[in-house]
Scaffold this motif. Sequence first.
Motif, PDB file in Angstrom:
ATOM      1  N   LEU A   1       0.942  -1.160   0.306  1.00 15.23           N
ATOM      2  CA  LEU A   1      -0.187  -0.060   0.128  1.00 15.23           C
ATOM      3  C   LEU A   1       0.775   1.204   0.041  1.00 15.23           C
ATOM      4  N   ILE A   2       1.850   1.233   0.924  1.00 19.37           N
ATOM      5  CA  ILE A   2       2.569   2.508   0.858  1.00 19.37           C
ATOM      6  C   ILE A   2       3.465   2.595  -0.546  1.00 19.37           C
ATOM      7  N   LYS A   3       3.987   1.376  -1.124  1.00 18.25           N
ATOM      8  CA  LYS A   3       4.580   1.643  -2.463  1.00 18.25           C
ATOM      9  C   LYS A   3       3.739   2.338  -3.325  1.00 18.25           C
ATOM     10  N   LYS A   4       2.481   1.920  -3.308  1.00 16.90           N
ATOM     11  CA  LYS A   4       1.477   2.331  -4.482  1.00 16.90           C
ATOM     12  C   LYS A   4       1.265   3.965  -4.104  1.00 16.90           C
ATOM     13  N   VAL A   5       1.075   4.409  -2.982  1.00 10.75           N
ATOM     14  CA  VAL A   5       1.104   5.888  -2.829  1.00 10.75           C
ATOM     15  C   VAL A   5       2.453   6.418  -3.106  1.00 10.75           C
ATOM     16  N   GLU A   6       3.441   5.931  -2.812  1.00  7.40           N
ATOM     17  CA  GLU A   6       4.779   6.430  -2.957  1.00  7.40           C
ATOM     18  C   GLU A   6       4.711   6.761  -4.500  1.00  7.40           C
ATOM     19  N   THR A   7       4.568   5.614  -5.299  1.00 12.08           N
ATOM     20  CA  THR A   7       4.560   5.708  -6.787  1.00 12.08           C
ATOM     21  C   THR A   7       3.804   6.756  -7.340  1.00 12.08           C
ATOM     22  N   LYS A   8       2.693   6.950  -6.807  1.00  8.68           N
ATOM     23  CA  LYS A   8       1.588   8.180  -7.460  1.00  8.68           C
ATOM     24  C   LYS A   8       2.538   9.340  -7.049  1.00  8.68           C
ATOM     25  N   LYS A   9       2.821   9.443  -5.679  1.00 13.69           N
ATOM     26  CA  LYS A   9       3.466  10.966  -5.367  1.00 13.69           C
ATOM     27  C   LYS A   9       4.702  11.159  -6.107  1.00 13.69           C
ATOM     28  N   LYS A  10       5.513   9.906  -6.487  1.00 18.42           N
ATOM     29  CA  LYS A  10       6.639  10.333  -7.438  1.00 18.42           C
ATOM     30  C   LYS A  10       6.417  10.906  -8.579  1.00 18.42           C
ATOM     31  N   GLU A  11       5.119  10.167  -9.324  1.00 14.93           N
ATOM     32  CA  GLU A  11       4.807  10.660 -10.580  1.00 14.93           C
ATOM     33  C   GLU A  11       4.527  12.124 -10.557  1.00 14.93           C
ATOM     34  N   MET A  12       3.525  12.521  -9.382  1.00 12.26           N
ATOM     35  CA  MET A  12       3.079  13.826  -9.177  1.00 12.26           C
ATOM     36  C   MET A  12       4.435  14.824  -9.160  1.00 12.26           C
ATOM     37  N   ARG A  13       5.462  14.541  -8.530  1.00 18.18           N
ATOM     38  CA  ARG A  13       6.564  15.233  -8.278  1.00 18.18           C
ATOM     39  C   ARG A  13       7.372  15.527  -9.595  1.00 18.18           C
ATOM     40  N   VAL A  14       7.507  14.527 -10.115  1.00 17.16           N
ATOM     41  CA  VAL A  14       8.145  14.688 -11.568  1.00 17.16           C
ATOM     42  C   VAL A  14       7.246  15.645 -12.442  1.00 17.16           C
ATOM     43  N   LYS A  15       5.989  15.270 -12.628  1.00 19.57           N
ATOM     44  CA  LYS A  15       5.234  16.254 -13.317  1.00 19.57           C
ATOM     45  C   LYS A  15       5.120  17.613 -12.633  1.00 19.57           C
ATOM     46  N   ALA A  16       5.100  17.944 -11.662  1.00 16.88           N
ATOM     47  CA  ALA A  16       5.499  19.288 -11.014  1.00 16.88           C
ATOM     48  C   ALA A  16       6.766  19.933 -11.286  1.00 16.88           C
ATOM     49  N   LEU A  17       7.832  19.199 -11.125  1.00 15.83           N
ATOM     50  CA  LEU A  17       9.182  19.554 -11.602  1.00 15.83           C
ATOM     51  C   LEU A  17       9.163  20.155 -13.018  1.00 15.83           C
ATOM     52  N   ASN A  18       8.420  19.104 -13.855  1.00 14.06           N
ATOM     53  CA  ASN A  18       8.613  19.464 -15.529  1.00 14.06           C
ATOM     54  C   ASN A  18       7.795  20.806 -15.782  1.00 14.06           C
ATOM     55  N   ASP A  19       6.497  20.852 -14.885  1.00 13.80           N
ATOM     56  CA  ASP A  19       5.867  21.994 -15.198  1.00 13.80           C
ATOM     57  C   ASP A  19       6.540  23.428 -14.760  1.00 13.80           C
ATOM     58  N   LEU A  20       7.161  23.268 -13.606  1.00 13.65           N
ATOM     59  CA  LEU A  20       8.007  24.303 -13.198  1.00 13.65           C
ATOM     60  C   LEU A  20       9.042  24.901 -14.558  1.00 13.65           C
ATOM     61  N   LYS A  21       9.717  23.923 -14.940  1.00 12.03           N
ATOM     62  CA  LYS A  21      10.486  24.139 -16.079  1.00 12.03           C
ATOM     63  C   LYS A  21       9.840  24.851 -17.225  1.00 12.03           C
ATOM     64  N   GLU A  22       8.603  24.061 -17.566  1.00 11.69           N
ATOM     65  CA  GLU A  22       7.813  24.842 -18.686  1.00 11.69           C
ATOM     66  C   GLU A  22       7.167  26.167 -18.270  1.00 11.69           C
ATOM     67  N   LEU A  23       6.977  26.377 -16.990  1.00  7.79           N
ATOM     68  CA  LEU A  23       6.640  27.869 -16.628  1.00  7.79           C
ATOM     69  C   LEU A  23       7.940  28.592 -16.778  1.00  7.79           C
ATOM     70  N   LYS A  24       8.866  28.302 -16.443  1.00  7.82           N
ATOM     71  CA  LYS A  24      10.235  28.953 -16.702  1.00  7.82           C
ATOM     72  C   LYS A  24      10.316  29.352 -18.144  1.00  7.82           C
ATOM     73  N   ARG A  25      10.167  28.353 -19.156  1.00  8.03           N
ATOM     74  CA  ARG A  25      10.270  28.660 -20.400  1.00  8.03           C
ATOM     75  C   ARG A  25       9.232  29.821 -20.678  1.00  8.03           C
ATOM     76  N   ILE A  26       8.136  29.712 -20.399  1.00  8.09           N
ATOM     77  CA  ILE A  26       7.133  30.551 -20.680  1.00  8.09           C
ATOM     78  C   ILE A  26       7.375  31.913 -20.288  1.00  8.09           C
ATOM     79  N   ILE A  27       7.655  31.935 -18.910  1.00  6.59           N
ATOM     80  CA  ILE A  27       8.030  33.314 -18.418  1.00  6.59           C
ATOM     81  C   ILE A  27       9.297  34.101 -19.366  1.00  6.59           C
ATOM     82  N   ASN A  28      10.126  33.165 -19.615  1.00  5.16           N
ATOM     83  CA  ASN A  28      11.283  33.880 -20.049  1.00  5.16           C
ATOM     84  C   ASN A  28      11.221  34.370 -21.595  1.00  5.16           C
ATOM     85  N   SER A  29      10.205  33.396 -22.389  1.00  8.22           N
ATOM     86  CA  SER A  29       9.813  33.784 -23.767  1.00  8.22           C
ATOM     87  C   SER A  29       8.632  34.921 -23.701  1.00  8.22           C
ATOM     88  N   ASN A  30       8.120  35.383 -22.486  1.00  5.61           N
ATOM     89  CA  ASN A  30       7.215  36.158 -22.456  1.00  5.61           C
ATOM     90  C   ASN A  30       5.802  35.777 -23.242  1.00  5.61           C
TER      91      ASN A  30
END
Length: 243
Positions: A98-127
């Motif tokens: 059960l813990i592994k299942k929740v961990e896996t989901k949260k890891k996927e969400m963290r990776v998505k969040a980090l990638n979204d931060l990089k995308e937001l940075k690109r959008i901000i820098n490109s105005n």
Amino acid sequence: MTFKTVIRHNLIYIYTSSLLFISTISLSQNTPKYSEKVLNENSIEELALMRNEILAKKGYVFTNSKYSNYFERQKWYKPASSNNTITLDANENTLVDLIKKVETKKKEMRVKALNDLKELKRIINSNDKAQLSKFALTLNKDTYYINSLKSIFDVCNIDDINWTQKEGLNKVSIDNGDAISIYYIKFTNTQVILSEGRIQHSEIFGDYGDGYSSYESEDEYVTWYFFSITEQGLKFQKIDGAG
């Protein structure tokens, strides 16, 4: 790890000795179903620690220095002579899964969040303000906030965010001889917070009455940008400020 089992309203409640979480098994179905609500309130690092504590209670000897250092400091930890002798019972295996299942989901969400931060940075820098709608963020007329976010991304390193049990952080403090400014990207279990501000005078600032420095405390401020972490990615929540 010890367990206490209590039956209420046709449900079996399994309590761990640490009381950190509860798993429930429905007696009315052939296939057990487990509640993830309490586990979801913990971070990836906390979940990993909980999962490894189940093994540590059995005396498991860890090769990962982070866990070996942590558990060797616990008074109850007694390392086994061999990991080959360690077995988990059915309840323990269920909890680990059960813990592994929740961990896996949260890891996927963290990776998505980090990638979204990089995308937001690109959008901000490109105005490219039109693309901000990806994050439910509308700053089309707010040049101040665009420049503020740009300053955060220019200074902070998304690839150098490090995590403790509860939070992740990359924070930079800059003293330019006049004022100290801070910039950070912080992860909590449910949010990403971006912040920048001018917080105090430089360490080389003299006496306020010497008539030399032009620093004014009235110019101090902090701005925070809050995003929620979801399975779909980052979603803008609000902007707060002080000063």
